[in-house]
Design a protein around this motif. Structure first.
Motif, mmCIF file in Angstrom:
data_model
loop_
_atom_site.group_PDB
_atom_site.id
_atom_site.type_symbol
_atom_site.label_atom_id
_atom_site.label_comp_id
_atom_site.label_asym_id
_atom_site.label_seq_id
_atom_site.Cartn_x
_atom_site.Cartn_y
_atom_site.Cartn_z
ATOM 1 N N ARG A 247 55.625 22.162 21.936
ATOM 2 C CA ARG A 247 54.255 21.712 21.695
ATOM 3 C C ARG A 247 53.267 22.665 22.363
ATOM 4 O O ARG A 247 53.638 23.397 23.295
ATOM 5 N N ALA A 248 52.046 22.645 21.916
ATOM 6 C CA ALA A 248 51.038 23.602 22.395
ATOM 7 C C ALA A 248 50.383 23.109 23.677
ATOM 8 O O ALA A 248 49.178 22.825 23.725
ATOM 9 N N MET A 249 51.191 22.980 24.718
ATOM 10 C CA MET A 249 50.676 22.623 26.047
ATOM 11 C C MET A 249 51.745 22.962 27.071
ATOM 12 O O MET A 249 52.913 23.120 26.716
ATOM 13 N N ASP A 250 51.349 23.100 28.325
ATOM 14 C CA ASP A 250 52.336 23.430 29.341
ATOM 15 C C ASP A 250 53.003 22.163 29.870
ATOM 16 O O ASP A 250 52.639 21.038 29.499
ATOM 17 N N ALA A 251 54.011 22.349 30.742
ATOM 18 C CA ALA A 251 54.791 21.218 31.231
ATOM 19 C C ALA A 251 53.936 20.222 32.014
ATOM 20 O O ALA A 251 54.162 19.005 31.932
ATOM 21 N N THR A 252 52.944 20.712 32.756
ATOM 22 C CA THR A 252 52.083 19.809 33.524
ATOM 23 C C THR A 252 51.294 18.904 32.602
ATOM 24 O O THR A 252 51.214 17.679 32.816
ATOM 25 N N GLN A 253 50.715 19.484 31.552
ATOM 26 C CA GLN A 253 49.979 18.676 30.579
ATOM 27 C C GLN A 253 50.902 17.675 29.892
ATOM 28 O O GLN A 253 50.521 16.527 29.668
ATOM 29 N N SER A 254 52.122 18.122 29.558
ATOM 30 C CA SER A 254 53.077 17.222 28.922
ATOM 31 C C SER A 254 53.389 16.036 29.817
ATOM 32 O O SER A 254 53.404 14.878 29.373
ATOM 33 N N ARG A 255 53.649 16.311 31.098
ATOM 34 C CA ARG A 255 53.979 15.222 32.017
ATOM 35 C C ARG A 255 52.814 14.240 32.141
ATOM 36 O O ARG A 255 53.027 13.025 32.267
ATOM 37 N N GLU A 256 51.587 14.747 32.107
ATOM 38 C CA GLU A 256 50.429 13.863 32.191
ATOM 39 C C GLU A 256 50.357 12.933 30.980
ATOM 40 O O GLU A 256 50.075 11.736 31.122
ATOM 41 N N LEU A 257 50.630 13.484 29.793
ATOM 42 C CA LEU A 257 50.609 12.646 28.597
ATOM 43 C C LEU A 257 51.774 11.660 28.581
ATOM 44 O O LEU A 257 51.623 10.516 28.146
ATOM 45 N N TRP A 258 52.960 12.111 29.055
ATOM 46 C CA TRP A 258 54.091 11.178 29.148
ATOM 47 C C TRP A 258 53.769 10.042 30.118
ATOM 48 O O TRP A 258 54.155 8.887 29.888
ATOM 49 N N ALA A 259 53.059 10.359 31.204
ATOM 50 C CA ALA A 259 52.668 9.312 32.162
ATOM 51 C C ALA A 259 51.704 8.331 31.506
ATOM 52 O O ALA A 259 51.787 7.111 31.730
ATOM 53 N N SER A 260 50.802 8.846 30.677
ATOM 54 C CA SER A 260 49.880 7.964 29.954
ATOM 55 C C SER A 260 50.644 7.059 28.993
ATOM 56 O O SER A 260 50.339 5.871 28.855
ATOM 57 N N LEU A 261 51.656 7.617 28.345
ATOM 58 C CA LEU A 261 52.480 6.821 27.433
ATOM 59 C C LEU A 261 53.207 5.722 28.200
ATOM 60 O O LEU A 261 53.271 4.567 27.748
ATOM 61 N N ALA A 262 53.750 6.056 29.367
ATOM 62 C CA ALA A 262 54.525 5.088 30.145
ATOM 63 C C ALA A 262 53.675 3.900 30.599
ATOM 64 O O ALA A 262 54.184 2.783 30.762
ATOM 65 N N THR A 263 52.391 4.137 30.786
ATOM 66 C CA THR A 263 51.500 3.053 31.237
ATOM 67 C C THR A 263 50.726 2.426 30.084
ATOM 68 O O THR A 263 49.835 1.598 30.313
ATOM 69 N N GLY A 264 51.040 2.825 28.863
ATOM 70 C CA GLY A 264 50.404 2.241 27.692
ATOM 71 C C GLY A 264 48.990 2.721 27.439
ATOM 72 O O GLY A 264 48.255 2.082 26.678
ATOM 73 N N ARG A 265 48.605 3.845 28.045
ATOM 74 C CA ARG A 265 47.229 4.327 27.900
ATOM 75 C C ARG A 265 47.088 5.465 26.885
ATOM 76 O O ARG A 265 45.979 5.901 26.598
ATOM 77 N N ALA A 266 48.210 5.956 26.354
ATOM 78 C CA ALA A 266 48.145 7.104 25.455
ATOM 79 C C ALA A 266 47.512 6.714 24.116
ATOM 80 O O ALA A 266 47.844 5.679 23.532
ATOM 81 N N THR A 267 46.623 7.557 23.633
ATOM 82 C CA THR A 267 46.002 7.342 22.340
ATOM 83 C C THR A 267 46.940 7.825 21.230
ATOM 84 O O THR A 267 47.908 8.540 21.488
ATOM 85 N N VAL A 268 46.640 7.460 19.986
ATOM 86 C CA VAL A 268 47.452 7.923 18.865
ATOM 87 C C VAL A 268 47.423 9.445 18.786
ATOM 88 O O VAL A 268 48.451 10.082 18.524
#
Length: 229
Positions: free
Chosen positions: A163-184
């Motif tokens: 994906r077009a992002m680095d590992a830090t950005q990926s982990r941040e989005l995965w953390a958002s997903l884990a807490t139910g805050r990730a957008t579509v």
């Protein structure tokens, strides 16, 4: 420093069983391709949504995206010391930041491996695929979506387009997903990571399995130049 993986590791492997405390999995499709230095790994759950009629992550529903994001896979350099194997994940579908180490016990015929976790409690059974070839190649190319890493073992290939992002950005989005805050839209960005496995026929490749289901059964152009690895 460069490392060369012992020849008996090299080729294509299929996981047939995973056991861990409270877990037994013999249905997830797991393929591991190993060259002299590089590895690629693809893991697709049996109940992954088929995403029929979809052509990209932008066509997928919220639930389909969540289903896709239960997949795993990674690629990078492999190091072997004694009976310990470490996979240094440079491209990771779901980066955790943890080391990936296994204690490897080969069958006497060298066509099966029992892997035991070194820093985690699990056991995996690997069996060499009949199509496996201990001669490996690596290539790099570029698609419209970004850079692509290719591995090849005999007439089988794996491609990895992160994906077009680095590992830090990926982990941040995965953390958002884990807490139910990730957008579509964030789910789409996370799911836009291709790991595909396929067979070489003539001068083209045919994708058999992919983290992007709509890519399966597609015929694709292969790199013009492969480097022996």
């Amino acid at each position: 420093m460069s490392y060369t993986v012992p020849p008996h590791y090299q080729g294509l492997w299929r996981r047939t069983l995973l056991t861990a405390p409270g877990l037994r999995d013999d249905t997830t499709l797991v393929l591991w391709m190993q060259t002299a230095q590089w590895h690629a790994d693809l893991r697709i759950p049996a109940d992954r949504p088929p995403c029929e009629g979809r052509r990209s992550v932008h066509d997928c529903s919220h639930d389909e995206l969540l289903g896709l994001l239960r997949q795993e896979g990674f690629a990078g350099i492999t190091q072997v010391q004694g009976d310990t194997c470490e996979w240094l994940r440079q491209l990771d579908y779901h980066p955790s930041g943890r080391r990936d180490l296994g204690c490897m016990a080969f069958a006497s015929t060298l066509d099966a491996i029992d892997e035991y976790g070194v820093e985690a409690d699990y056991a995996e059974r690997w069996e060499r695929e009949p199509a496996s070839d201990q001669t490996g190649w690596v290539a790099r190319s570029r698609s419209a979506e970004g850079p692509v890493l290719w591995l090849r073992s005999g007439r089988r290939f794996m491609l990895i387009r992160p994906r077009a992002m680095d590992a830090t950005q990926s982990r941040e989005l995965w953390a958002s997903l884990a807490t139910g805050r990730a957008t579509v839209e964030e789910l789409r960005r996370l799911a836009d990571f291709e790991i595909s496995y396929g067979v070489i026929a003539e001068d083209d490749g045919r994708i058999l399995h992919s983290t992007l289901p709509w890519r399966e059964r597609q015929t694709i152009a292969l790199p013009e130049a492969w480097a022996f690895d």
